[in-house]
Write an enzyme that holds these catalytic residues in place. Structure first.
Site, short mmCIF file in Angstrom:
data_model
loop_
_atom_site.label_atom_id
_atom_site.label_comp_id
_atom_site.label_asym_id
_atom_site.label_seq_id
_atom_site.Cartn_x
_atom_site.Cartn_y
_atom_site.Cartn_z
N GLN A 168 20.68 -7.29 12.71
CA GLN A 168 21.12 -6.86 11.57
C GLN A 168 22.22 -5.90 12.28
O GLN A 168 23.26 -5.64 11.21
CB GLN A 168 20.16 -5.93 10.92
CG GLN A 168 20.46 -5.31 9.73
CD GLN A 168 20.45 -6.33 8.63
OE1 GLN A 168 20.18 -7.31 8.57
NE2 GLN A 168 21.31 -6.17 7.60
N ALA A 198 22.94 -4.21 4.48
CA ALA A 198 21.91 -2.97 4.31
C ALA A 198 21.93 -2.36 5.84
O ALA A 198 22.10 -3.25 6.91
CB ALA A 198 20.33 -3.47 4.29
N SER A 203 16.70 -3.46 6.06
CA SER A 203 16.90 -4.60 5.45
C SER A 203 15.65 -5.40 5.44
O SER A 203 14.96 -5.43 6.18
CB SER A 203 17.84 -5.40 6.50
OG SER A 203 18.01 -6.91 6.36
N GLU A 256 22.73 -10.59 -5.68
CA GLU A 256 22.80 -11.40 -5.19
C GLU A 256 21.88 -12.68 -5.67
O GLU A 256 20.63 -12.49 -6.07
CB GLU A 256 22.30 -11.37 -3.75
CG GLU A 256 23.02 -10.28 -2.85
CD GLU A 256 22.40 -10.25 -1.55
OE1 GLU A 256 21.97 -11.26 -0.97
OE2 GLU A 256 22.29 -8.92 -1.10
#
Length: 286
Positions: A168, A198, A203, A256
């Site tokens: 991430q 994120a 996330s 999204e």
């Protein structure tokens, strides 16, 4: 004459003596039999000899089996990996053990910018055929959902799923670099990146409960048709569109249309029927 009386008296004494002994033996036999009956009753009632405080071994084994059933079924079924390989992971918030979460249910644990994942969070992952991984506990429902879609000639895939915190962070760094390459300052690039990616630790990708969905190109499947099917049916299998359009101020994330989160069938139906997101569901039910 005296001798006869004496002999009669002796015989009479012996007779009564034997009679008394026989009566005592009968009494003792009855008492012994009574004690045996009591012992048998106690033994049959509690074969373990401890008032049943410890469950039979078969019961304990069944309980242990229940706790691991989800993982064992999903990992042993080859078709699951084949189906789920089309599924994808986005940023979902189900299944984290964050101390700030508003629910103890792993399916409803909130993960977002204000509810980070605990540093000691652990997860049992199952790797899909295409290399993506998901929380093993969601695999059965994921398989059921993909089977249902394919029965209607819709072929989804998981295009993204679990990410480590390091992955991430790498995604965030790459996004920042892309913005800088476009001419933005480091500060501007970071700000823009955080609007679409994120921060590490916040996330849902790091939970294994979120998937990004796309069409399976091997079947010539377009993504739009897959997402339309998901929008109408995903809730039946415990999945919800995590970041719907119009809820940005609530979720704190951009909309999204391909990012689905596992929350369990019961919660998913309520969220779908009411048109609410996870944050709103938790607020109404806690």
């Amino acid at each position: 004459m005296r001798k006869r009386r004496t002999r009669y008296s002796e015989r009479n004494t012996r007779y009564h003596s034997r009679k008394g002994q026989t009566f005592q033996q009968i009494i003792l036999s009855i008492v012994a039999l009574f004690l045996v009956v009591i012992f048998l009753v106690v033994l049959c009632t509690d074969p373990m000899g401890n008032n049943g405080s410890v469950p039979p071994e078969s019961v304990m084994a069944a309980k242990d089996a229940d706790e691991t059933a989800d993982s064992n079924v999903s990992q042993s079924d080859e078709s699951v990996s084949d189906t789920a390989s089309a599924d994808g992971l986005d940023q979902t918030s189900d299944g984290q053990t964050d101390s700030t979460a508003s629910s103890s249910d792993w399916r409803l644990l909130l993960v977002n910018s204000t509810h980070p994942i605990a540093d000691d969070y652990s997860i049992d992952l199952t790797e899909l055929r295409n290399g993506q991984s998901v929380d093993s506990r969601i695999l059965t429902d994921l398989q059921e959902m993909f089977d249902a879609a394919r029965s209607e000639d819709i072929y989804p895939i998981v295009s993204d799923a679990y990410r480590t915190r390091e992955e991430q962070q790498a995604l965030m760094d790459d996004t920042i670099q892309n913005y800088e390459d476009e001419g933005y300052s480091a500060e501007e690039a970071t700000s823009k990146a955080e609007q679409v990616i994120a921060k590490p630790g916040t996330s849902e990708h790091e939970t294994g409960l979120a998937i990004d969905i796309a069409g399976d190109e091997d079947y010539g499947q377009d993504t739009d048709s897959v997402l339309a099917w998901m929008n109408d049916n995903a809730y039946k299998y415990g999945f919800v569109l995590r970041y719907p359009s119009g809820k940005e101020s609530v979720t704190g994330a951009a909309a999204e249309d391909d990012h689905y989160r596992y929350v369990g069938k019961e919660a998913a139906k309520v969220m779908h029927d009411k048109g609410i997101c996870l944050e709103e569901y938790l607020s109404q039910n806690n």
